[in-house]
Design a protein around this motif. Structure first.
Motif, mmCIF file in Angstrom:
data_model
loop_
_atom_site.group_PDB
_atom_site.id
_atom_site.type_symbol
_atom_site.label_atom_id
_atom_site.label_comp_id
_atom_site.label_asym_id
_atom_site.label_seq_id
_atom_site.Cartn_x
_atom_site.Cartn_y
_atom_site.Cartn_z
ATOM 1 N N VAL A 136 0.841 -1.204 0.000
ATOM 2 C CA VAL A 136 0.000 0.000 0.000
ATOM 3 C C VAL A 136 0.875 1.252 0.000
ATOM 4 O O VAL A 136 0.613 2.220 -0.725
ATOM 5 N N GLU A 137 1.933 1.236 0.817
ATOM 6 C CA GLU A 137 2.824 2.391 0.903
ATOM 7 C C GLU A 137 3.576 2.613 -0.406
ATOM 8 O O GLU A 137 3.777 3.752 -0.839
ATOM 9 N N VAL A 138 3.983 1.532 -1.053
ATOM 10 C CA VAL A 138 4.666 1.644 -2.347
ATOM 11 C C VAL A 138 3.737 2.279 -3.378
ATOM 12 O O VAL A 138 4.138 3.158 -4.151
ATOM 13 N N THR A 139 2.478 1.838 -3.395
ATOM 14 C CA THR A 139 1.499 2.395 -4.331
ATOM 15 C C THR A 139 1.269 3.875 -4.055
ATOM 16 O O THR A 139 1.234 4.696 -4.974
ATOM 17 N N ARG A 140 1.131 4.214 -2.794
ATOM 18 C CA ARG A 140 0.897 5.605 -2.410
ATOM 19 C C ARG A 140 2.061 6.495 -2.858
ATOM 20 O O ARG A 140 1.845 7.563 -3.423
ATOM 21 N N THR A 141 3.268 6.015 -2.634
ATOM 22 C CA THR A 141 4.452 6.778 -3.030
ATOM 23 C C THR A 141 4.519 6.937 -4.545
ATOM 24 O O THR A 141 4.858 8.017 -5.047
ATOM 25 N N ARG A 142 4.185 5.883 -5.267
ATOM 26 C CA ARG A 142 4.216 5.939 -6.732
ATOM 27 C C ARG A 142 3.217 6.970 -7.247
ATOM 28 O O ARG A 142 3.513 7.742 -8.177
ATOM 29 N N VAL A 143 2.044 7.027 -6.648
ATOM 30 C CA VAL A 143 1.032 8.005 -7.055
ATOM 31 C C VAL A 143 1.507 9.420 -6.747
ATOM 32 O O VAL A 143 1.381 10.328 -7.579
ATOM 33 N N LEU A 144 2.058 9.627 -5.560
ATOM 34 C CA LEU A 144 2.539 10.955 -5.175
ATOM 35 C C LEU A 144 3.642 11.437 -6.110
ATOM 36 O O LEU A 144 3.636 12.595 -6.544
ATOM 37 N N GLU A 145 4.565 10.573 -6.417
ATOM 38 C CA GLU A 145 5.670 10.960 -7.304
ATOM 39 C C GLU A 145 5.177 11.236 -8.719
ATOM 40 O O GLU A 145 5.671 12.155 -9.388
ATOM 41 N N TRP A 171 2.543 17.820 -12.103
ATOM 42 C CA TRP A 171 2.262 19.197 -11.698
ATOM 43 C C TRP A 171 3.512 20.068 -11.728
ATOM 44 O O TRP A 171 3.407 21.292 -11.651
ATOM 45 N N SER A 172 4.665 19.482 -11.840
ATOM 46 C CA SER A 172 5.878 20.294 -11.931
ATOM 47 C C SER A 172 6.029 20.929 -13.305
ATOM 48 O O SER A 172 6.807 21.878 -13.471
ATOM 49 N N ALA A 196 2.032 18.369 -1.744
ATOM 50 C CA ALA A 196 2.651 19.525 -1.098
ATOM 51 C C ALA A 196 3.431 19.095 0.143
ATOM 52 O O ALA A 196 4.539 19.581 0.393
ATOM 53 N N ASP A 197 2.865 18.181 0.923
ATOM 54 C CA ASP A 197 3.558 17.683 2.112
ATOM 55 C C ASP A 197 4.840 16.944 1.720
ATOM 56 O O ASP A 197 5.878 17.081 2.376
ATOM 57 N N LEU A 198 4.763 16.160 0.648
ATOM 58 C CA LEU A 198 5.933 15.423 0.178
ATOM 59 C C LEU A 198 7.047 16.376 -0.247
ATOM 60 O O LEU A 198 8.214 16.216 0.151
ATOM 61 N N VAL A 199 6.689 17.378 -1.032
ATOM 62 C CA VAL A 199 7.680 18.340 -1.510
ATOM 63 C C VAL A 199 8.287 19.116 -0.346
ATOM 64 O O VAL A 199 9.495 19.373 -0.306
ATOM 65 N N ALA A 200 7.442 19.482 0.622
ATOM 66 C CA ALA A 200 7.926 20.221 1.784
ATOM 67 C C ALA A 200 8.918 19.390 2.589
ATOM 68 O O ALA A 200 9.956 19.896 3.030
ATOM 69 N N LEU A 234 5.470 27.856 -11.009
ATOM 70 C CA LEU A 234 4.236 27.434 -11.667
ATOM 71 C C LEU A 234 3.111 27.268 -10.662
ATOM 72 O O LEU A 234 1.984 27.720 -10.890
ATOM 73 N N TRP A 235 3.409 26.645 -9.531
ATOM 74 C CA TRP A 235 2.380 26.444 -8.508
ATOM 75 C C TRP A 235 1.955 27.771 -7.890
ATOM 76 O O TRP A 235 0.764 28.016 -7.704
ATOM 77 N N THR A 236 2.931 28.621 -7.581
ATOM 78 C CA THR A 236 2.610 29.888 -6.931
ATOM 79 C C THR A 236 1.703 30.753 -7.803
ATOM 80 O O THR A 236 0.838 31.478 -7.292
ATOM 81 N N ALA A 237 1.867 30.668 -9.110
ATOM 82 C CA ALA A 237 1.036 31.455 -10.022
ATOM 83 C C ALA A 237 -0.434 31.043 -9.971
ATOM 84 O O ALA A 237 -1.302 31.783 -10.444
ATOM 85 N N GLN A 238 -0.711 29.892 -9.378
ATOM 86 C CA GLN A 238 -2.086 29.374 -9.350
ATOM 87 C C GLN A 238 -2.736 29.450 -7.972
ATOM 88 O O GLN A 238 -3.879 29.020 -7.805
ATOM 89 N N MET A 239 -2.035 30.009 -6.993
ATOM 90 C CA MET A 239 -2.525 29.893 -5.623
ATOM 91 C C MET A 239 -3.796 30.710 -5.356
ATOM 92 O O MET A 239 -4.528 30.403 -4.421
ATOM 93 N N ASP A 240 -4.066 31.734 -6.167
ATOM 94 C CA ASP A 240 -5.253 32.547 -5.936
ATOM 95 C C ASP A 240 -6.546 31.841 -6.345
ATOM 96 O O ASP A 240 -7.630 32.261 -5.950
ATOM 97 N N ARG A 241 -6.427 30.781 -7.150
ATOM 98 C CA ARG A 241 -7.650 30.119 -7.608
ATOM 99 C C ARG A 241 -7.720 28.640 -7.273
ATOM 100 O O ARG A 241 -8.755 28.011 -7.506
ATOM 101 N N VAL A 242 -6.669 28.083 -6.705
ATOM 102 C CA VAL A 242 -6.683 26.666 -6.327
ATOM 103 C C VAL A 242 -6.409 26.567 -4.827
ATOM 104 O O VAL A 242 -5.274 26.792 -4.389
ATOM 105 N N PRO A 243 -7.429 26.277 -4.023
ATOM 106 C CA PRO A 243 -7.251 26.248 -2.563
ATOM 107 C C PRO A 243 -6.122 25.338 -2.093
ATOM 108 O O PRO A 243 -5.380 25.691 -1.170
ATOM 109 N N ALA A 244 -5.975 24.172 -2.714
ATOM 110 C CA ALA A 244 -4.917 23.249 -2.295
ATOM 111 C C ALA A 244 -3.544 23.875 -2.489
ATOM 112 O O ALA A 244 -2.647 23.704 -1.657
#
Length: 200
Positions: A18-27, A33-34, A72-76, A110-120
């Motif tokens: 399960v953890e391997v799958t979760r990590t694969r999805v996050l990556e 999104w990058s 976002a948590d992963l990148v942080a 790229l992400w910062t340019a979208q922060m005004d319209r995407v709550p996440a």
């Protein structure tokens, strides 16, 4: 007795899978999104990239916003690990920061340019700002004034001098070589050292 012994093993193997799958999805989501706008990436895109079903992503993260929060948590967490720098060594601090920006700076912009319209993304950006401020307080602890207005002013100057948009200005907009951009940031940080005004 044999089944009693094998059951914990099977449960442990399942949890690991399960953890391997979760990590694969996050990556996969982080990679997409990058380089693409948030709205242009669907759960199906992420599922295809990760080699899983959309339902698997929903089961793990609840939906696109939940997935974005987890990314976002992963990148942080990755940034916190990669930004290890000695206190007070401006050149080393800048080198560590540039190593992070060279890998993730374009995605951050790229992400910062979208922060005004995407709550996440707005939540992720707020977390990143707080994390960067904490990092500045740690690596420049030797030069920052005691808590109070002077410290806040000094932190604001250091924040501006190390912001990802300044890296973007030098490296992307003006086309400076990395060596020249690092030297410019070092010069800027040296020029705003609050100890100079105290010693004057």
């Amino acid at each position: 007795m044999e089944s009693e012994t094998r059951r914990p093993y099977r449960m442990g193997a399942r949890a690991a899978a399960v953890e391997v799958t979760r990590t694969r999805v996050l990556e996969a989501a982080a990679a997409l999104w990058s380089r693409r706008w948030y709205d242009d990436v669907t759960l199906q895109h992420v599922a295809d990239e990760a080699g899983v079903s959309v339902q698997t992503i929903v089961n793990h993260f609840g939906g696109k916003d939940g997935l974005a929060d987890a990314v976002a948590d992963l990148v942080a967490s990755q940034a916190a690990v990669s930004r290890q720098a000695p206190t007070g060594d401006v050149a080393a601090i800048v080198a560590v920061l540039f190593e992070d920006y060279e890998r993730h700076g374009d995605a951050n912009v790229l992400w910062t340019a979208q922060m005004d319209r995407v709550p996440a993304i707005a939540r992720a950006a707020a977390h990143a700002r707080a994390q960067h401020r904490e990092w500045l307080e740690r690596v420049f602890a030797d030069r920052l004034p005691a808590p109070g207005p002077a410290r806040e002013h000094a932190l604001n100057l250091h924040y501006a001098a190390t912001d990802v948009y300044l890296w973007k200005l030098w490296r992307r907009d003006l086309g400076l070589a990395r060596e020249d951009a690092e030297r410019a940031m070092c010069d800027l940080l040296t020029s705003i050292d609050p100890r100079k005004s105290r010693d004057a």
